[in-house]
Design a protein around this motif. Structure first.
Motif, PDB file in Angstrom:
ATOM      1  N   ASN A  83       0.847  -1.178   0.000  1.00  0.00           N
ATOM      2  CA  ASN A  83       0.000   0.000   0.000  1.00  0.00           C
ATOM      3  C   ASN A  83       0.893   1.242   0.000  1.00  0.00           C
ATOM      4  N   ALA A  84       0.301   2.415   0.036  1.00  0.00           N
ATOM      5  CA  ALA A  84       1.092   3.655  -0.063  1.00  0.00           C
ATOM      6  C   ALA A  84       2.082   3.777   1.085  1.00  0.00           C
ATOM      7  N   ALA A  85       1.656   3.393   2.265  1.00  0.00           N
ATOM      8  CA  ALA A  85       2.553   3.489   3.416  1.00  0.00           C
ATOM      9  C   ALA A  85       3.736   2.529   3.268  1.00  0.00           C
ATOM     10  N   GLY A  86       3.453   1.342   2.768  1.00  0.00           N
ATOM     11  CA  GLY A  86       4.530   0.380   2.564  1.00  0.00           C
ATOM     12  C   GLY A  86       5.523   0.850   1.527  1.00  0.00           C
ATOM     13  N   LEU A  87       5.010   1.420   0.420  1.00  0.00           N
ATOM     14  CA  LEU A  87       5.900   1.959  -0.604  1.00  0.00           C
ATOM     15  C   LEU A  87       6.774   3.056  -0.035  1.00  0.00           C
ATOM     16  N   ALA A  88       6.171   3.958   0.739  1.00  0.00           N
ATOM     17  CA  ALA A  88       6.927   5.081   1.309  1.00  0.00           C
ATOM     18  C   ALA A  88       8.025   4.588   2.244  1.00  0.00           C
ATOM     19  N   GLU A  89       7.730   3.547   3.004  1.00  0.00           N
ATOM     20  CA  GLU A  89       8.701   3.048   3.984  1.00  0.00           C
ATOM     21  C   GLU A  89       9.922   2.421   3.308  1.00  0.00           C
ATOM     22  N   LEU A  90       9.714   1.801   2.146  1.00  0.00           N
ATOM     23  CA  LEU A  90      10.803   1.081   1.479  1.00  0.00           C
ATOM     24  C   LEU A  90      11.407   1.838   0.303  1.00  0.00           C
ATOM     25  N   ALA A  91      10.824   2.983  -0.056  1.00  0.00           N
ATOM     26  CA  ALA A  91      11.215   3.685  -1.286  1.00  0.00           C
ATOM     27  C   ALA A  91      12.683   4.101  -1.291  1.00  0.00           C
ATOM     28  N   GLU A  92      13.156   4.680  -0.213  1.00  0.00           N
ATOM     29  CA  GLU A  92      14.514   5.226  -0.219  1.00  0.00           C
ATOM     30  C   GLU A  92      15.554   4.122  -0.417  1.00  0.00           C
ATOM     31  N   ALA A  93      15.352   3.007   0.279  1.00  0.00           N
ATOM     32  CA  ALA A  93      16.297   1.894   0.143  1.00  0.00           C
ATOM     33  C   ALA A  93      16.286   1.343  -1.277  1.00  0.00           C
ATOM     34  N   ALA A  94      15.087   1.210  -1.860  1.00  0.00           N
ATOM     35  CA  ALA A  94      14.991   0.689  -3.226  1.00  0.00           C
ATOM     36  C   ALA A  94      15.685   1.610  -4.221  1.00  0.00           C
ATOM     37  N   LYS A  95      15.453   2.936  -4.100  1.00  0.00           N
ATOM     38  CA  LYS A  95      16.074   3.894  -5.027  1.00  0.00           C
ATOM     39  C   LYS A  95      17.597   3.897  -4.886  1.00  0.00           C
ATOM     40  N   THR A  96      18.062   3.785  -3.672  1.00  0.00           N
ATOM     41  CA  THR A  96      19.515   3.805  -3.443  1.00  0.00           C
ATOM     42  C   THR A  96      20.193   2.629  -4.141  1.00  0.00           C
ATOM     43  N   VAL A  97      19.643   1.441  -3.957  1.00  0.00           N
ATOM     44  CA  VAL A  97      20.249   0.259  -4.575  1.00  0.00           C
ATOM     45  C   VAL A  97      20.137   0.336  -6.096  1.00  0.00           C
ATOM     46  N   ALA A  98      19.000   0.800  -6.601  1.00  0.00           N
ATOM     47  CA  ALA A  98      18.821   0.904  -8.055  1.00  0.00           C
ATOM     48  C   ALA A  98      19.862   1.831  -8.674  1.00  0.00           C
ATOM     49  N   ARG A  99      20.122   2.973  -8.024  1.00  0.00           N
ATOM     50  CA  ARG A  99      21.065   3.942  -8.615  1.00  0.00           C
ATOM     51  C   ARG A  99      22.512   3.475  -8.481  1.00  0.00           C
ATOM     52  N   VAL A 100      22.818   2.714  -7.425  1.00  0.00           N
ATOM     53  CA  VAL A 100      24.159   2.118  -7.316  1.00  0.00           C
ATOM     54  C   VAL A 100      24.397   1.160  -8.470  1.00  0.00           C
ATOM     55  N   GLU A 101      23.339   0.475  -8.902  1.00  0.00           N
ATOM     56  CA  GLU A 101      23.457  -0.479 -10.008  1.00  0.00           C
ATOM     57  C   GLU A 101      23.319   0.195 -11.370  1.00  0.00           C
ATOM     58  N   GLY A 102      23.146   1.513 -11.383  1.00  0.00           N
ATOM     59  CA  GLY A 102      23.063   2.245 -12.648  1.00  0.00           C
ATOM     60  C   GLY A 102      21.726   2.079 -13.356  1.00  0.00           C
ATOM     61  N   LEU A 103      20.682   1.758 -12.630  1.00  0.00           N
ATOM     62  CA  LEU A 103      19.365   1.512 -13.237  1.00  0.00           C
ATOM     63  C   LEU A 103      18.414   2.638 -12.825  1.00  0.00           C
ATOM     64  N   GLU A 104      18.550   3.807 -13.487  1.00  0.00           N
ATOM     65  CA  GLU A 104      17.801   5.005 -13.140  1.00  0.00           C
ATOM     66  C   GLU A 104      16.299   4.812 -13.304  1.00  0.00           C
ATOM     67  N   ALA A 105      15.880   4.098 -14.359  1.00  0.00           N
ATOM     68  CA  ALA A 105      14.445   3.898 -14.572  1.00  0.00           C
ATOM     69  C   ALA A 105      13.815   3.115 -13.421  1.00  0.00           C
ATOM     70  N   HIS A 106      14.588   2.212 -12.826  1.00  0.00           N
ATOM     71  CA  HIS A 106      14.075   1.492 -11.659  1.00  0.00           C
ATOM     72  C   HIS A 106      13.744   2.482 -10.538  1.00  0.00           C
ATOM     73  N   ALA A 107      14.658   3.379 -10.274  1.00  0.00           N
ATOM     74  CA  ALA A 107      14.441   4.379  -9.225  1.00  0.00           C
ATOM     75  C   ALA A 107      13.250   5.273  -9.550  1.00  0.00           C
ATOM     76  N   GLN A 108      13.136   5.642 -10.810  1.00  0.00           N
ATOM     77  CA  GLN A 108      12.042   6.523 -11.204  1.00  0.00           C
ATOM     78  C   GLN A 108      10.682   5.840 -11.104  1.00  0.00           C
ATOM     79  N   ALA A 109      10.654   4.519 -11.254  1.00  0.00           N
ATOM     80  CA  ALA A 109       9.398   3.785 -11.082  1.00  0.00           C
ATOM     81  C   ALA A 109       8.909   3.873  -9.641  1.00  0.00           C
ATOM     82  N   ILE A 110       9.828   4.099  -8.688  1.00  0.00           N
ATOM     83  CA  ILE A 110       9.444   4.367  -7.304  1.00  0.00           C
ATOM     84  C   ILE A 110       8.994   5.813  -7.171  1.00  0.00           C
ATOM     85  N   GLU A 111       9.782   6.719  -7.712  1.00  0.00           N
ATOM     86  CA  GLU A 111       9.526   8.153  -7.546  1.00  0.00           C
ATOM     87  C   GLU A 111       8.202   8.587  -8.152  1.00  0.00           C
TER      88      GLU A 111
END
Length: 404
Positions: free
Chosen positions: A371-399
């Motif tokens: 749900n929205a709360a769950g996404l918000a709680e995990l969003a930062e960690a997901a974006k961080t790992v995605a950008r370390v791996e060079g997968l910007e679109a992955h991060a943007q799918a969260i944003e």
């Protein structure tokens, strides 16, 4: 048991030709190969229901009773193997896993000189318990005995085709005008069947590429030489390539087992086969601790512990397809009516593989819901790992969801 990969290139190439021909010309290729290998002309491979009913009606009542005992016990065992679905709710995210049977299964039942009704039950019943809707049986027309058809009737298998060999595996994989393809192929066969299963894996699933039968017996001074010999020969009579080894504690016991082997061999109907198989193993004098080490190294299909305290010794066994505990538990019980499945890993694959079970016919499907709360709680960690791996679109799918 553990052996080097030693593929037969002639068999490999012959099987590839058969697979290609069946894939290209379907029933025509099946008819050609049935005439060539089985000496039979077959125009309709689907077995009529009347043939199955007639075979069942003509079967020995004692065999029917015995197969029903076997089927009942197998059903009870395999029902216990079914896994439970999983649901875990954590941080407003729900994770679920469910188990879904494959849609269709093909069972290969060998033909030739012997008849194998037990193969039908051992493969069909766990598939039925798992919930597989379509179960197909293929067997060479030379293996079409009333005993095999009786087992099929008991197992509820009524889609049967009289085709064998690598061509049967091809038909189950690619389909023909008569035979619809399946999702998973199980069952034993000769080297051509095993090689065909190896080559089609990935297009369909398979249970394993089975090798010759194996037994290792670990004995202490409480073991009975006559029982050791009888159990070795129970495997040796399967196949000249079978591997049968007994580890015994003393020279005196070895001599007693060897003498009993010779006495029993001379009385066996399949003496020539069993005698050839015994040359692949034999009776070896070893201390108990070293026998355990050797058994773990070999990872045998069947391991008998003919010792005073088998359950305690079993704690030291890491690799075996199935373990038989104590002096009153011959491997033959597992082959037939104990209720466990006799389709087990061979050639050392017990180091990483398991025997056939209801789970063989199931796939796990994982589901995720946030749900929205769950996404918000995990969003930062997901974006961080995605950008370390060079997968910007992955991060943007969260944003894109955070901005709503």
């Amino acid at each position: 048991m553990a052996k080097k990969l030693n593929r037969d290139r002639n068999t490999e190439e012959a099987v590839k030709v058969i697979l290609d021909n069946v894939a290209e010309t379907g029933d025509e290729a099946l008819q050609t190969y049935t005439e060539k290998f089985d000496g039979e002309s077959v125009s309709n491979f689907r077995l009529e229901a009347e043939r199955i009913e007639a075979a069942y009606a003509a079967a020995d009542p004692k065999l029917v009773e015995s197969l029903n005992v076997m089927a009942t016990r197998l059903n009870a065992w395999h029902e216990q193997e079914l896994p439970s679905d999983i649901e875990l709710v954590e941080a407003n995210v729900t994770r679920r896993q469910r188990f879904v049977p494959v849609d269709s299964v093909g069972i290969y039942v060998p033909g030739g000189a012997a008849s194998y009704p037990s193969t039908v039950l051992m493969n069909a019943i766990p598939a039925r318990v798992a919930g597989v809707k379509r179960i197909v049986m293929v067997t060479p027309i030379t293996g079409l005995t009333k005993e095999v058809l009786t087992a099929a009737k008991i197992a509820g298998v009524d889609e049967i085709y009289t085709v064998g060999g690598a061509q049967a595996i091809a038909a189950l994989t690619f389909g023909t005008e008569t035979i619809q393809p399946v999702d998973l192929i199980v069952g034993p066969g000769n080297r051509f069947v095993a090689e065909a299963k190896r080559q089609v894996y990935g297009i369909v699933g398979i249970d394993s590429v089975a090798g010759p039968s194996e037994v290792v017996i670990i004995a202490d001074d409480s073991a009975h030489p006559d029982r050791i010999a009888a159990d070795l020969l129970a495997q040796a009579e399967h196949d000249a390539d079978a591997v049968c080894i007994a580890f015994v504690p003393t020279r005196e016991m070895k001599e007693a087992v060897d003498a009993e082997l010779e006495r029993r061999l001379s009385q066996l109907p399949r003496e020539e086969i069993a005698r050839a198989a015994m040359k692949n193993g034999g009776v070896i004098v070893l201390p108990l601790s070293e026998a355990v080490n050797q058994a773990n190294r070999l990872a045998p299909e069947h391991l008998e512990l003919a010792v005073r305290d088998p359950l305690e010794l079993a704690k030291s066994i890491r690799h075996a397809g199935m373990i038989f505990l104590g002096h009153e538990t011959p491997e033959t019980l597992g082959d037939y009516v104990a209720g466990t499945n006799h389709v087990l890993p061979t050639s050392g694959t017990a180091r990483f593989a398991s025997g056939l079970s209801a789970r063989t016919f199931l796939r796990s499907q994982t589901m995720l819901e946030a749900n929205a709360a769950g996404l918000a709680e995990l969003a930062e960690a997901a974006k961080t790992v995605a950008r370390v791996e060079g997968l910007e679109a992955h991060a943007q799918a969260i944003e894109v969801r955070e901005s709503l």
